[in-house]
Design an enzyme around this catalytic site. Sequence first.
Site, PDB file in Angstrom:
ATOM      1  N   HIS A  11      49.658  33.217  43.844  1.00  0.00           N
ATOM      2  CA  HIS A  11      49.961  33.869  45.381  1.00  0.00           C
ATOM      3  C   HIS A  11      49.333  35.051  44.727  1.00  0.00           C
ATOM      4  O   HIS A  11      49.835  35.644  43.860  1.00  0.00           O
ATOM      5  CB  HIS A  11      51.421  33.664  45.547  1.00  0.00           C
ATOM      6  CG  HIS A  11      51.653  33.651  46.708  1.00  0.00           C
ATOM      7  ND1 HIS A  11      52.479  34.648  46.991  1.00  0.00           N
ATOM      8  CD2 HIS A  11      51.017  33.786  48.302  1.00  0.00           C
ATOM      9  CE1 HIS A  11      52.558  34.632  48.427  1.00  0.00           C
ATOM     10  NE2 HIS A  11      51.520  34.926  49.236  1.00  0.00           N
ATOM     11  N   ASP A  30      26.882  34.541  46.090  1.00  0.00           N
ATOM     12  CA  ASP A  30      25.262  34.552  46.307  1.00  0.00           C
ATOM     13  C   ASP A  30      24.938  34.584  44.887  1.00  0.00           C
ATOM     14  O   ASP A  30      25.364  34.964  43.983  1.00  0.00           O
ATOM     15  CB  ASP A  30      24.658  35.057  46.749  1.00  0.00           C
ATOM     16  CG  ASP A  30      25.043  36.847  46.801  1.00  0.00           C
ATOM     17  OD1 ASP A  30      25.084  36.481  45.925  1.00  0.00           O
ATOM     18  OD2 ASP A  30      24.867  37.349  48.078  1.00  0.00           O
ATOM     19  N   HIS A  87      30.408  46.558  52.178  1.00  0.00           N
ATOM     20  CA  HIS A  87      29.692  45.789  50.239  1.00  0.00           C
ATOM     21  C   HIS A  87      29.711  46.776  49.227  1.00  0.00           C
ATOM     22  O   HIS A  87      30.378  45.640  48.136  1.00  0.00           O
ATOM     23  CB  HIS A  87      28.104  45.508  50.847  1.00  0.00           C
ATOM     24  CG  HIS A  87      27.823  44.560  50.022  1.00  0.00           C
ATOM     25  ND1 HIS A  87      28.203  43.322  49.971  1.00  0.00           N
ATOM     26  CD2 HIS A  87      26.591  44.908  48.971  1.00  0.00           C
ATOM     27  CE1 HIS A  87      27.317  42.680  48.234  1.00  0.00           C
ATOM     28  NE2 HIS A  87      26.721  43.699  47.847  1.00  0.00           N
ATOM     29  N   TYR A 100      23.909  38.783  52.046  1.00  0.00           N
ATOM     30  CA  TYR A 100      25.389  39.227  52.031  1.00  0.00           C
ATOM     31  C   TYR A 100      26.653  38.115  51.731  1.00  0.00           C
ATOM     32  O   TYR A 100      27.405  38.262  52.664  1.00  0.00           O
ATOM     33  CB  TYR A 100      26.237  40.624  53.159  1.00  0.00           C
ATOM     34  CG  TYR A 100      24.836  41.732  52.874  1.00  0.00           C
ATOM     35  CD1 TYR A 100      25.732  42.536  52.071  1.00  0.00           C
ATOM     36  CD2 TYR A 100      23.811  41.767  53.253  1.00  0.00           C
ATOM     37  CE1 TYR A 100      25.200  44.131  52.348  1.00  0.00           C
ATOM     38  CE2 TYR A 100      23.229  42.912  52.808  1.00  0.00           C
ATOM     39  CZ  TYR A 100      23.422  43.906  52.515  1.00  0.00           C
ATOM     40  OH  TYR A 100      23.335  45.273  52.638  1.00  0.00           O
ATOM     41  N   ALA A 101      26.404  36.896  51.234  1.00  0.00           N
ATOM     42  CA  ALA A 101      26.739  35.672  51.210  1.00  0.00           C
ATOM     43  C   ALA A 101      28.194  35.477  50.473  1.00  0.00           C
ATOM     44  O   ALA A 101      26.899  35.218  49.305  1.00  0.00           O
ATOM     45  CB  ALA A 101      26.091  34.424  51.211  1.00  0.00           C
ATOM     46  N   ASN A 102      28.852  36.676  50.841  1.00  0.00           N
ATOM     47  CA  ASN A 102      30.027  36.622  49.690  1.00  0.00           C
ATOM     48  C   ASN A 102      31.571  36.250  50.049  1.00  0.00           C
ATOM     49  O   ASN A 102      31.209  36.592  51.564  1.00  0.00           O
ATOM     50  CB  ASN A 102      30.000  37.515  48.497  1.00  0.00           C
ATOM     51  CG  ASN A 102      28.613  37.899  48.267  1.00  0.00           C
ATOM     52  OD1 ASN A 102      27.791  37.320  46.971  1.00  0.00           O
ATOM     53  ND2 ASN A 102      28.129  38.958  48.753  1.00  0.00           N
TER      54      ASN A 102
END
EC number: 5.4.99.62
Length: 134
Positions: A20, A28, A101, A123-125
């Site tokens: 937790h 990416d 970013h 920016y695919a994170n």
Amino acid sequence: MKRRGLLHPDLSALVARAGHTQTIVLADTGLPVPAGTPCIELGVTAGLPALLDVLRAVLTELVVEGATVAAETRQRSPEWYAGLREVLGEVLEEAPAELPHEALKAALPHALAVVRTGETTPYANVILHCGVNF
């Protein structure tokens, strides 16, 4: 050998040890991972595996209470962002949290690990915030 669920041994172990409030980053192929931050390399070739496919698999075993993406994602990769929201829809009632970013990259050393995929969308994170199952 496992019959179902996450078959990649390092990815399976990562999810098993996540607690937790800890974070796991799905990234990416181009996201720079800081020295000392554990990284699981899944990329086989450009686009394989796609980050959203890895996310779907991870969500079958990981309790996620939140997610964070770069603010640039919505504008620079709107189709991918819509797909992310669709996949996370069952996990999150609201849109993922956003931060610049550069701030997302600054958060990487605090992650339990970065899982780098073959994703080539800019920016695919996504930072996954681990929850509890009770």
